[in-house]
Design a protein around this motif. Structure first.
Motif, PDB file in Angstrom:
ATOM      1  N   PHE A 511       0.842  -1.194   0.000  1.00  0.00           N
ATOM      2  CA  PHE A 511       0.000   0.000   0.000  1.00  0.00           C
ATOM      3  C   PHE A 511       0.874   1.240   0.000  1.00  0.00           C
ATOM      4  N   SER A 512       0.359   2.297  -0.617  1.00  0.00           N
ATOM      5  CA  SER A 512       1.067   3.578  -0.557  1.00  0.00           C
ATOM      6  C   SER A 512       0.084   4.694  -0.258  1.00  0.00           C
ATOM      7  N   ARG A 513       0.594   5.767   0.361  1.00  0.00           N
ATOM      8  CA  ARG A 513      -0.183   6.988   0.651  1.00  0.00           C
ATOM      9  C   ARG A 513      -1.504   6.678   1.355  1.00  0.00           C
ATOM     10  N   VAL A 514      -1.453   5.848   2.387  1.00  0.00           N
ATOM     11  CA  VAL A 514      -2.658   5.516   3.146  1.00  0.00           C
ATOM     12  C   VAL A 514      -3.035   6.708   4.020  1.00  0.00           C
ATOM     13  N   ARG A 519      -6.496   4.501   7.856  1.00  0.00           N
ATOM     14  CA  ARG A 519      -5.583   3.425   8.267  1.00  0.00           C
ATOM     15  C   ARG A 519      -6.181   2.566   9.386  1.00  0.00           C
ATOM     16  N   SER A 520      -6.795   3.218  10.368  1.00  0.00           N
ATOM     17  CA  SER A 520      -7.375   2.452  11.475  1.00  0.00           C
ATOM     18  C   SER A 520      -8.483   1.532  10.975  1.00  0.00           C
ATOM     19  N   ARG A 521      -9.230   1.998   9.971  1.00  0.00           N
ATOM     20  CA  ARG A 521     -10.294   1.175   9.404  1.00  0.00           C
ATOM     21  C   ARG A 521      -9.711  -0.049   8.694  1.00  0.00           C
ATOM     22  N   LEU A 522      -8.623   0.151   7.958  1.00  0.00           N
ATOM     23  CA  LEU A 522      -7.971  -0.960   7.269  1.00  0.00           C
ATOM     24  C   LEU A 522      -7.418  -1.984   8.262  1.00  0.00           C
ATOM     25  N   GLU A 523      -6.848  -1.478   9.357  1.00  0.00           N
ATOM     26  CA  GLU A 523      -6.319  -2.386  10.377  1.00  0.00           C
ATOM     27  C   GLU A 523      -7.449  -3.146  11.068  1.00  0.00           C
ATOM     28  N   GLN A 524      -8.558  -2.450  11.311  1.00  0.00           N
ATOM     29  CA  GLN A 524      -9.704  -3.090  11.951  1.00  0.00           C
ATOM     30  C   GLN A 524     -10.245  -4.229  11.099  1.00  0.00           C
ATOM     31  N   LEU A 525     -10.250  -4.031   9.785  1.00  0.00           N
ATOM     32  CA  LEU A 525     -10.756  -5.048   8.869  1.00  0.00           C
ATOM     33  C   LEU A 525      -9.704  -6.097   8.515  1.00  0.00           C
ATOM     34  N   GLY A 526      -8.467  -5.907   9.008  1.00  0.00           N
ATOM     35  CA  GLY A 526      -7.405  -6.875   8.769  1.00  0.00           C
ATOM     36  C   GLY A 526      -6.868  -6.861   7.356  1.00  0.00           C
ATOM     37  N   LEU A 527      -6.931  -5.720   6.690  1.00  0.00           N
ATOM     38  CA  LEU A 527      -6.492  -5.647   5.300  1.00  0.00           C
ATOM     39  C   LEU A 527      -5.005  -5.347   5.163  1.00  0.00           C
ATOM     40  N   LEU A 528      -4.417  -4.704   6.155  1.00  0.00           N
ATOM     41  CA  LEU A 528      -3.003  -4.369   6.032  1.00  0.00           C
ATOM     42  C   LEU A 528      -2.118  -5.594   6.271  1.00  0.00           C
ATOM     43  N   GLY A 529      -2.415  -6.341   7.327  1.00  0.00           N
ATOM     44  CA  GLY A 529      -1.640  -7.548   7.601  1.00  0.00           C
ATOM     45  C   GLY A 529      -0.148  -7.264   7.632  1.00  0.00           C
ATOM     46  N   GLU A 530       0.626  -8.087   6.896  1.00  0.00           N
ATOM     47  CA  GLU A 530       2.075  -7.918   6.814  1.00  0.00           C
ATOM     48  C   GLU A 530       2.492  -7.106   5.608  1.00  0.00           C
ATOM     49  N   SER A 531       1.515  -6.545   4.889  1.00  0.00           N
ATOM     50  CA  SER A 531       1.831  -5.804   3.666  1.00  0.00           C
ATOM     51  C   SER A 531       2.591  -4.528   3.991  1.00  0.00           C
ATOM     52  N   PRO A 532       3.605  -4.188   3.200  1.00  0.00           N
ATOM     53  CA  PRO A 532       4.341  -2.939   3.439  1.00  0.00           C
ATOM     54  C   PRO A 532       3.500  -1.731   3.077  1.00  0.00           C
ATOM     55  N   VAL A 533       3.728  -0.635   3.789  1.00  0.00           N
ATOM     56  CA  VAL A 533       3.026   0.619   3.522  1.00  0.00           C
ATOM     57  C   VAL A 533       4.068   1.686   3.221  1.00  0.00           C
ATOM     58  N   PHE A 534       3.919   2.384   2.089  1.00  0.00           N
ATOM     59  CA  PHE A 534       4.894   3.381   1.652  1.00  0.00           C
ATOM     60  C   PHE A 534       4.271   4.766   1.668  1.00  0.00           C
ATOM     61  N   ASP A 535       5.137   5.771   1.851  1.00  0.00           N
ATOM     62  CA  ASP A 535       4.655   7.149   1.895  1.00  0.00           C
ATOM     63  C   ASP A 535       4.260   7.644   0.513  1.00  0.00           C
ATOM     64  N   THR A 536       4.986   7.233  -0.519  1.00  0.00           N
ATOM     65  CA  THR A 536       4.717   7.695  -1.881  1.00  0.00           C
ATOM     66  C   THR A 536       4.767   6.525  -2.839  1.00  0.00           C
ATOM     67  N   ASN A 537       4.216   6.731  -4.017  1.00  0.00           N
ATOM     68  CA  ASN A 537       4.296   5.710  -5.062  1.00  0.00           C
ATOM     69  C   ASN A 537       5.740   5.537  -5.533  1.00  0.00           C
ATOM     70  N   ARG A 538       6.467   6.647  -5.613  1.00  0.00           N
ATOM     71  CA  ARG A 538       7.862   6.580  -6.067  1.00  0.00           C
ATOM     72  C   ARG A 538       8.694   5.686  -5.123  1.00  0.00           C
ATOM     73  N   ALA A 539       8.453   5.874  -3.795  1.00  0.00           N
ATOM     74  CA  ALA A 539       9.189   5.069  -2.817  1.00  0.00           C
ATOM     75  C   ALA A 539       8.807   3.596  -2.939  1.00  0.00           C
ATOM     76  N   ALA A 540       7.508   3.340  -3.161  1.00  0.00           N
ATOM     77  CA  ALA A 540       7.052   1.959  -3.302  1.00  0.00           C
ATOM     78  C   ALA A 540       7.687   1.296  -4.513  1.00  0.00           C
TER      79      ALA A 540
END
Length: 549
Positions: A511-514, A519-540
């Protein structure tokens, strides 16, 4: 809380007072006509200008909005109450008062629970079609009145048209002449001297002509005796089954008035540089409608035409509404004899000219040119309201609003992003070429909340993006979450299925630019899991491309 009559000063007192006299001259003839449309005595339209206006002025946030019955409300009363009692009967009047009280209570509920946003479901095409259907139904009745042809004003639209056509042989020449002269004066006066209250001029001249020439004896219908005296407090005595029967029509009145009233209030507040409060305006309409039903009036709303007239007259306060209330009270106490000889053809001409803009012909033409689907929505509301009734019309309006909302929500913008973060080609119709933004990485952006209407659409779009790349070349999919403000349970399930599909093909999800609020909603639904989260698309892209290599 804003003080009543804010903005009033010695400098503008005279101008505001003259505007009040103009408003009185406009409101009295129109409200008499609207009461007749509603199948009520003239006093029902005049009573609605007194206590309801005073209470509205003391509670509303808008400095200019004028509260009064209007053509749409009158038509709704006629079409809904007419199916429950005979027009003109005591039971009919009682039901109309109860309907106003119910509508007032609904306004209060909307204000207390801050539910005014529900009126946003009545989009412009829906309002144009719904009000246009009511307006055409009214217009047929007014044309009959102008020609001196007797028809059943409380009947269905087709019956009215048939009655008008078959009754053309009974046209009264004097009625037609009064109507034609009234229309000419109103149209020419509006063009060359808009500040003059031409509706009042027409009524005075027509009434003098009828009285001097004894035209009521020649077949010209007149208003007849009007009950004198101030409004009295009352309460409609009906059983609870009739209260329940009135709820659908009261809801229709409330929603249409809310949509129009809040729009007008905000528009004039922005135009003249003062703040308005939607919930306070709804509260004011609630108290105003309860006061109207409890004093012999019928449903009131925000009058577009009269608010515009006051704005053009230079009024920027609520003083004109108080002057209108006082003037109407004096008329009812001392001057009802002046109303008896008002000819019905003149009233019909005034109402007809006032409601022609409500037909919405220009709006429908504009919709035809700009958006055929929204034109069909407006046309459907118009036809259902006209041929089936106002309550089915408002129900169809809400269904069409939901269909339109679902149609747009189910087709969100979904883009594949290049490594620079610029949007690429749309994935909605077919998988684009070059969907791999960097070796082994695909970045996809959803420009909408992820919910039940578009979850599968987004999932299919990501799958097409992956399959469009050479087989086995994609190792990472990054979802750009910048525009995703929310995710519901159904959207989450669709997303989980997509993640399983990607995992089965050896593709990792990131995921990028969450957004912080999502973010709390995604964590509540278990969608983030172990997936990396990036600040920008370029960084991802950079990180995952290195990892892939």
């Amino acid at each position: 809380m804003q003080k009543p009559l804010v903005g009033l000063s010695r400098k503008n007192f005279l101008r505001e007072s003259m505007a009040g006299v103009t408003l009185l001259a406009i409101a009295v003839p129109l409200n008499i006509g609207y009461a007749q449309i509603a199948g009520l005595p003239p006093t029902a339209g005049l009573y609605a200008l007194i206590l309801p206006s005073i209470i509205y002025v003391l509670t509303v946030s808008s400095r200019q909005l004028v509260a009064s019955p209007d053509a749409a409300a009158a038509a709704l009363v006629a079409s809904s109450v007419g199916g429950l009692a005979m027009a003109g009967s005591a039971d009919y009047v009682t039901l109309a008062l109860a309907q106003a009280i119910l509508s007032g209570l609904m306004f209060l509920l909307l204000a207390v629970f801050k539910l005014g946003f529900l009126a946003n479901f009545l989009s412009k095409p829906i309002l144009v079609g719904f009000v246009g259907g009511l307006a055409l139904d009214i217009l047929v009745s007014q044309v009959a009145k102008m020609l001196g042809v007797k028809i059943d004003s409380g009947g269905e639209f087709v019956d009215k048209v048939v009655g008008l056509v078959t009754g053309l042989g009974t046209i009264n020449g004097w009625s037609m002449l009064i109507s034609a002269a009234s229309i000419a004066v109103l149209l020419l006066g509006r063009r060359f001297a808009r500040a003059v209250p031409w509706a009042l001029v027409v009524l005075i001249l027509a009434t003098v002509l009828v009285a001097v020439a004894d035209l009521d004896g020649a077949g010209v219908a007149v208003l007849g005796p009007v009950e004198a005296g101030p409004p009295a407090l009352t309460w409609p005595a009906i059983d609870w089954m009739m209260w329940l029967a009135l709820i659908p029509s009261a809801m229709a009145l409330t929603m249409v008035t809310t949509a129009e009233g809040l729009l007008i209030s905000r528009a004039y507040g922005d135009k003249r540089g003062y703040a308005t409060s939607p919930n306070r305006d709804l509260f004011a309409l609630g108290l105003g409608n309860i006061a109207s039903g409890a004093t012999g009036g019928f449903a009131v709303g925000s009058s577009t035409s009269r608010t515009a007239a006051m704005d053009q007259a230079g009024s920027r306060t609520q003083l004109p509404s108080l002057i209108m209330a006082a003037g109407t009270l004096l008329l009812l106490v001392f001057g009802t004899a002046l109303l008896e000889d008002i000819p019905s053809p003149a009233i019909g001409a005034i109402v007809a000219i006032a409601i022609i803009p409500l037909l919405g012909i220009r709006d429908l033409v504009r919709l035809w040119r700009t958006d055929r689907f929204e034109f069909l929505i407006g046309l459907a509301c118009f036809l259902v309201t006209l041929f089936i009734g106002s309550i089915p019309g408002i129900l169809v309006a809400f269904v069409l609003a939901l269909i339109n909302l679902a149609k747009r929500a189910a087709s969100p913008a979904i883009d594949v992003l290049a490594g620079t973060g610029e949007p690429g080609e749309s994935l909605l119709d077919e998988a684009p070429r070059g969907s791999v933004t960097a070796p082994g990485v695909v970045v996809v952006r959803l420009a909408a909340p992820l919910f039940f209407a578009n979850g599968s659409v987004f999932s299919d779009a990501v799958k097409r993006a992956v399959l469009a790349a050479p087989e086995g070349s994609v190792r990472h999919v990054v979802v750009d979450m910048e525009a995703v403000t929310d995710v519901d349970v159904t959207g989450a399930e669709s997303f989980e299925a997509l993640a399983s599909w990607l995992t089965a093909r050896g593709i990792a999800l990131g995921f990028s630019r969450v957004r912080v609020d999502a973010r709390s909603r995604l964590e509540q639904l278990g969608l983030l899991g172990e997936s990396p989260v990036f600040d920008t698309n370029r960084a991802a892209i950079a990180a995952l491309a290195d990892r892939t290599n």
